[in-house]
Design an enzyme around this catalytic site. Sequence first.
Site, mmCIF file in Angstrom:
data_model
loop_
_atom_site.group_PDB
_atom_site.id
_atom_site.type_symbol
_atom_site.label_atom_id
_atom_site.label_comp_id
_atom_site.label_asym_id
_atom_site.label_seq_id
_atom_site.Cartn_x
_atom_site.Cartn_y
_atom_site.Cartn_z
ATOM 1 N N GLU A 54 35.367 -18.002 -8.578
ATOM 2 C CA GLU A 54 36.753 -17.763 -8.175
ATOM 3 C C GLU A 54 37.723 -17.760 -9.360
ATOM 4 O OE1 GLU A 54 34.695 -19.877 -6.676
ATOM 5 O OE2 GLU A 54 34.659 -19.458 -4.518
ATOM 6 N N PHE A 116 34.657 -29.823 6.964
ATOM 7 C CA PHE A 116 33.836 -29.159 5.948
ATOM 8 C C PHE A 116 34.662 -28.138 5.156
ATOM 9 C CE2 PHE A 116 30.925 -25.623 4.760
ATOM 10 C CZ PHE A 116 30.238 -26.312 3.783
ATOM 11 N N GLN A 117 34.552 -28.186 3.856
ATOM 12 C CA GLN A 117 35.272 -27.287 2.944
ATOM 13 C C GLN A 117 36.769 -27.248 3.212
ATOM 14 O OE1 GLN A 117 33.142 -23.475 2.697
ATOM 15 N NE2 GLN A 117 31.915 -24.336 1.025
ATOM 16 N N LYS A 166 41.210 -20.276 9.524
ATOM 17 C CA LYS A 166 40.287 -19.282 10.083
ATOM 18 C C LYS A 166 40.670 -18.883 11.493
ATOM 19 C CE LYS A 166 35.286 -18.561 10.450
ATOM 20 N NZ LYS A 166 33.969 -19.237 10.330
ATOM 21 N N MET A 474 39.681 -23.525 -33.591
ATOM 22 C CA MET A 474 41.052 -23.982 -33.758
ATOM 23 C C MET A 474 41.113 -25.503 -33.817
ATOM 24 S SD MET A 474 44.048 -22.952 -34.363
ATOM 25 C CE MET A 474 44.614 -21.354 -33.766
#
Lengths: 575, 175
Positions: A54, A116-117, A166, A474
């Site tokens: 993602e 969940f999630q 959802k 760096m």
Amino acid sequence: MTTDAMDGGQALIRCLENEGVEFIFGYSGGAAIPVFDALVTTRTKIRMVLVRHEQGAVHMADGYARATGKPGVVLVTSGPGATNTLTGILTAHMDSVPLVAITGQQIRPMLGKDAFQEADIFGITMPVVKHSYLVKDTNDIPRVVREAFLIASTGRPGPVLVDLPKDVTSGPCTTDLHAEPDLPGYHPNADAFDRGEVVRIAEALARARRPVILAGHGVLIARAERELQLLAERIQAPVTTTLLGKGAFPETHPLSLGWMGMHGTAYANKAVSECDLILAVGSRFDDRIVGQQDRFCRDAVRIHIDVDSAEMGKMIPCHHTCVGDARAVLQELLLHVDALDTAEWLARIAEFRRRYPLRFRRKGGLKMQHVIQEFYRMTEGRAIVVTDVGQHQMWAAQFYLTDHPNRFLSSGGAGTMGFGLPAAIGAQFGNPEATVVAFVGDGGFQMTSYELATAALHRLPIKVVVLNNHYLGMVRQWQELFYDDRRSGVDLEGNPDFVKLAESYPGVRGFNLRRGADVRKVIRRALDVTDGPCLINAEVEKTDNVFPMIPAGKPLEDMIVERPRHRMEKPTGST
Amino acid sequence: MNAPATNATNGMPAESHNLSVYVANKPGVLARIAQVFARRGYNIDSLVVSPAGDGHYSRMTITAQGSREGLDQVMRQLAKLIDVMRCVDHTGEDAVVREMALVKVGAGIEDRTAALQVVDHFGAKTVDLTDRSMTVLATGESGKLDALVGLLSRHRIIELVRTGKVVMARGEQVT
């Protein structure tokens, strides 16, 4: 569901079509299935680019947005899918990039129950978005999408998050898809600005003997390059830009000083520290630009033009401030300014240029600067250059001059390693005909190298140039200069064979580059690849340092142009 | 208010400011506003939120300590939030500032008279009375309530609840 009723997911896709969306960069998951399903059932022409992580999706949308000026769109699922977008959202927020991030969410009755999630992405992202929505009613989708795009792309652009449970995307949508925005508190300051203040700015300019114009990203966002050039040429003022302002003024123009700041050109920093007037347009006086705040242009007349009123006085107090769209304000300013005689000042600047040119020594091992400079010559400065973050980023900005808007894409404010490759993919999707070159370090590249799969799948002819010094260069440079060269956490031993890695993806070509004598030959071979991505692994000198350098938090006058012989004190003014 | 206890004044003198913020009545607005203060290290001393207009809006009255320059930045950041309609600082301005307090005092029958004299003097009221306690309702400027509470603390204060300040601009000015 009756045949003519839409569900929320389908309504969402239709609304995205109405916004002119061409691409969605996304990754599916349980809570987002109704939206992914709608991509099929609506037979939409929007292309869904399936990424590999993602974070990659957000950087792709970001690169697309920076290269095209249109908002990028991200679609992911709930929980970890949503939290994986966080770094990308921060990156876009810091650099004012228009993005709409759509996240799936648990169903409404499960919210707050550790389902969940489930992640409170609305709350988690709150400090790094321009605005956000948790949509509770399917019929709100059309209005929310309209508002999200409006907010993301107007005023000072930024990311907008839309969290969609959802059951909201599964439920019926019975409302008109063309909804009006309802934003009584949103005033993006497009054309309303103080015209009296513009006259006073013109009067201040007329009195200036040593003016400098500082052009930031805001000039590019407002598409004010033409007005800026007219102004600079009329008053014969040298123009420097910020890192993100590269392209706001042609860097090959005689009045261009290149970009200024911590690793900007010495002559730009010299000019800004000696000017008697600084006109900043679309810049937020980042700490990388100003160094020590109370010393920055201390004795000069300071003028600030920006669309965001919250930037006024945030870093640098200014004598004149004008809140408005850069293009509209510059157009007005052009009505009031006359030619200035700055010949003496320009002669002094020419002397700075002679005394402190950007340069590098070609002897010794292969130099990153050499590879970048040859790319600049062989692409005739026309490529879209995307960088990652670190030494190579600074050298790419120094040695790949930018003459056109939206042709230099880099994570400036956030300094997000891993930005380069996915942002290049997004830029190439938005500009299929352009040559896109991603300069990346071996550190940052490995943070998102998995997106080679996405580039390979779509046969994007991106040139990925891994400037490989086997170090986090760096940080190693800072340790050398400020910490007695104690190297800690910077040695990237264990790097893979990048050519083999690249070639393990179908259709990706890989080239090794080890000697200065081979630079042109290898670049030619890479530029000749047009049917898919290619990667150059450039084995460069391991311990080179970027100069000029203004130690963090120090005034511009403390700039060093080469490695000092003495040990330097640790910077405390900024990171 | 979930904010760090230190006040970010950058060496400038801290003063108490009364900000009136008119916002859309939407979920998350309070969190966004609290975040602007928290991120810059400001502590919110008092906060009053109530519905306004037709119920689509809310009025927040926020009292915070800080330098004028620092709070100017905070106000610009607040005004930038999409859900904020406007934000006005009523500090040192011609504004009516009031607060309400409920004080439950442990005053039995024997020392009640003394407590009631204090209540009467401040124009307060008793709103609950038992054998062992009385609850006093007082409104006024914060300093007046401080004085009332100081005098009542000679008795035993069982509980004290203050609303925080509410502000309204005087005359024709808009809050």
